[in-house]
Design a protein around this motif. Structure first.
Motif, short mmCIF file in Angstrom:
data_model
loop_
_atom_site.label_atom_id
_atom_site.label_comp_id
_atom_site.label_asym_id
_atom_site.label_seq_id
_atom_site.Cartn_x
_atom_site.Cartn_y
_atom_site.Cartn_z
N ASN A 30 0.81 -1.22 0.00
CA ASN A 30 0.00 0.00 0.00
C ASN A 30 0.85 1.27 0.00
N ASP A 31 2.05 1.19 0.54
CA ASP A 31 2.89 2.38 0.62
C ASP A 31 4.00 2.39 -0.43
N LEU A 32 3.92 1.49 -1.42
CA LEU A 32 4.95 1.42 -2.45
C LEU A 32 4.88 2.65 -3.36
N ILE A 33 6.02 3.21 -3.67
CA ILE A 33 6.12 4.32 -4.63
C ILE A 33 7.10 3.91 -5.72
N LEU A 34 6.68 4.01 -6.96
CA LEU A 34 7.54 3.70 -8.09
C LEU A 34 8.06 4.98 -8.72
N THR A 35 9.30 4.94 -9.18
CA THR A 35 9.84 6.08 -9.92
C THR A 35 9.25 6.08 -11.33
N ASN A 36 9.35 7.19 -12.01
CA ASN A 36 8.87 7.25 -13.40
C ASN A 36 9.63 6.26 -14.27
N TYR A 37 10.91 6.07 -13.97
CA TYR A 37 11.70 5.10 -14.74
C TYR A 37 11.17 3.69 -14.51
N GLN A 38 10.85 3.34 -13.27
CA GLN A 38 10.29 2.02 -12.99
C GLN A 38 8.96 1.82 -13.71
N LYS A 39 8.13 2.85 -13.72
CA LYS A 39 6.85 2.75 -14.42
C LYS A 39 7.05 2.51 -15.91
N SER A 40 8.09 3.12 -16.47
CA SER A 40 8.35 2.98 -17.91
C SER A 40 8.92 1.60 -18.26
N LYS A 41 9.34 0.85 -17.25
CA LYS A 41 9.91 -0.48 -17.46
C LYS A 41 9.03 -1.59 -16.91
N ALA A 42 7.91 -1.26 -16.28
CA ALA A 42 7.02 -2.28 -15.74
C ALA A 42 6.32 -3.02 -16.87
N ILE A 43 6.25 -4.35 -16.78
CA ILE A 43 5.65 -5.12 -17.87
C ILE A 43 4.51 -6.04 -17.45
N ALA A 44 4.39 -6.37 -16.17
CA ALA A 44 3.35 -7.31 -15.76
C ALA A 44 3.16 -7.26 -14.25
N VAL A 45 2.02 -7.82 -13.82
CA VAL A 45 1.76 -8.05 -12.40
C VAL A 45 1.48 -9.54 -12.23
N ILE A 46 2.15 -10.17 -11.28
CA ILE A 46 1.95 -11.60 -11.03
C ILE A 46 0.58 -11.82 -10.37
N PHE A 47 -0.19 -12.74 -10.95
CA PHE A 47 -1.52 -13.04 -10.40
C PHE A 47 -1.63 -14.47 -9.87
N TYR A 48 -0.60 -15.28 -10.13
CA TYR A 48 -0.71 -16.68 -9.72
C TYR A 48 0.67 -17.30 -9.57
N VAL A 49 0.85 -18.06 -8.50
CA VAL A 49 2.04 -18.91 -8.31
C VAL A 49 1.55 -20.24 -7.75
N GLY A 50 1.81 -21.33 -8.43
CA GLY A 50 1.34 -22.62 -7.92
C GLY A 50 1.43 -23.72 -8.94
N THR A 51 0.77 -24.84 -8.63
CA THR A 51 0.85 -26.04 -9.47
C THR A 51 -0.49 -26.48 -10.03
N ASP A 52 -1.60 -25.91 -9.57
CA ASP A 52 -2.90 -26.46 -9.97
C ASP A 52 -3.45 -25.87 -11.27
N LEU A 53 -2.64 -25.13 -12.03
CA LEU A 53 -3.06 -24.70 -13.36
C LEU A 53 -2.29 -25.46 -14.45
N ASN A 54 -1.72 -26.60 -14.07
CA ASN A 54 -1.04 -27.44 -15.05
C ASN A 54 -2.04 -28.33 -15.77
N ASN A 55 -1.67 -28.76 -16.96
CA ASN A 55 -2.50 -29.71 -17.70
C ASN A 55 -2.15 -31.14 -17.31
N GLY A 56 -3.11 -32.03 -17.48
CA GLY A 56 -2.85 -33.45 -17.28
C GLY A 56 -2.52 -33.82 -15.85
N ASP A 57 -1.57 -34.72 -15.71
CA ASP A 57 -1.23 -35.28 -14.41
C ASP A 57 -0.09 -34.56 -13.71
N ASP A 58 0.38 -33.45 -14.28
CA ASP A 58 1.50 -32.72 -13.68
C ASP A 58 1.01 -31.94 -12.46
#
Length: 245
Positions: A30-58
């Motif tokens: 909530n208190d994060l501040i990005l520089t203008n340079y960081q904003k110009s280099k931002a490419i994504a926001v992580i929405f998921y980390v895990g194993t249950d979006l794999n296909n098949g038996d993996d």
């Protein structure tokens, strides 16, 4: 002189991490501040980390997925009178089940190869593979060509390829993390998941209206968080692009 990393972490590892063009990341707070340079280099926001979006038996391979910061919110169709709208393609099906307001998914949950699976199905079933023509599959090509979108910040980086239209299971995970994803995206001055116009998934509808219908998801309003179907070549919906990191 050594090049300093843009983010505070060597790589993204958690939901809410803001990913930069050099592969580093910074956790959202909530208190994060990005520089203008960081904003110009931002490419994504992580929405998921895990194993249950794999296909098949993996059940062991961990995936770290991020959503691109630029969305198409001018609305587009899933396909434009293309051959995929005329057949049921089981290799891109992902069925949902709901119990107590909680959705679970079975089938092709990793949507990264869904466009190529359409091509394979059409070729193997004596139909014309029309997936190489962008106008036939606008939603898919928005994601595939994500590097060309103004504000994506990925052209010329190692992240300019690998973007794809999420499956309904992956899209649902974005919705589950919507609050954090929107807050981090807003901090970057980027697109947010707002409004009652649904977002396309790359998953063909597996219900009774399989042909000509695909899954989509509403992020706000009465049907928020509910996987629903829409006509592939008639529904003008929003589109986002995702990628593995």
């Amino acid at each position: 002189m050594p090049v300093l990393p843009i983010g505070s972490k060597n790589a993204p590892t958690a939901v809410g991490d803001i990913v930069f063009a050099d592969g580093t990341a910074t956790p959202y707070s909530n208190d994060l501040i990005l520089t203008n340079y960081q904003k110009s280099k931002a490419i994504a926001v992580i929405f998921y980390v895990g194993t249950d979006l794999n296909n098949g038996d993996d059940t062991t391979t961990s995936r770290t997925l991020g959503v691109g910061l630029v969305h198409n919110q001018d609305t587009m169709v899933w396909c434009n009178n293309a051959n995929a709208s005329k057949v049921s393609i089981e290799t891109i099906h992902c069925s949902e089940s709901e119990r107590g307001g909680v959705y679970t998914f079975t089938g092709t949950k990793n949507g990264s190869e869904n466009l190529s699976k359409i091509a394979s199905f059409l070729t193997e079933n004596s139909s014309t593979d029309d997936t190489a023509t962008e106008r036939n599959y606008p939603a898919f090509y928005y994601a595939k060509n994500y590097k060309n979108k103004n504000g994506s910040h990925v052209s010329g980086t190692k992240y300019e390829s690998g973007w794809y239209l999420p499956s309904i299971a992956e899209l649902f995970q974005i919705w589950k993390s919507k609050g954090t994803v929107n807050a981090a995206s807003n901090l970057c001055g980027a697109s947010e998941f707002v409004g009652d116009i649904p977002y396309w998934s790359s998953t063909q509808w597996s219900g009774s209206n399989t042909n000509k219908h695909a899954y989509c998801l509403v992020f706000d309003g009465y049907l928020e968080g509910m996987p629903i179907d829409q006509t592939m070549d008639g529904g003008l919906l929003n589109v986002c692009a995702i990628r593995e990191f």
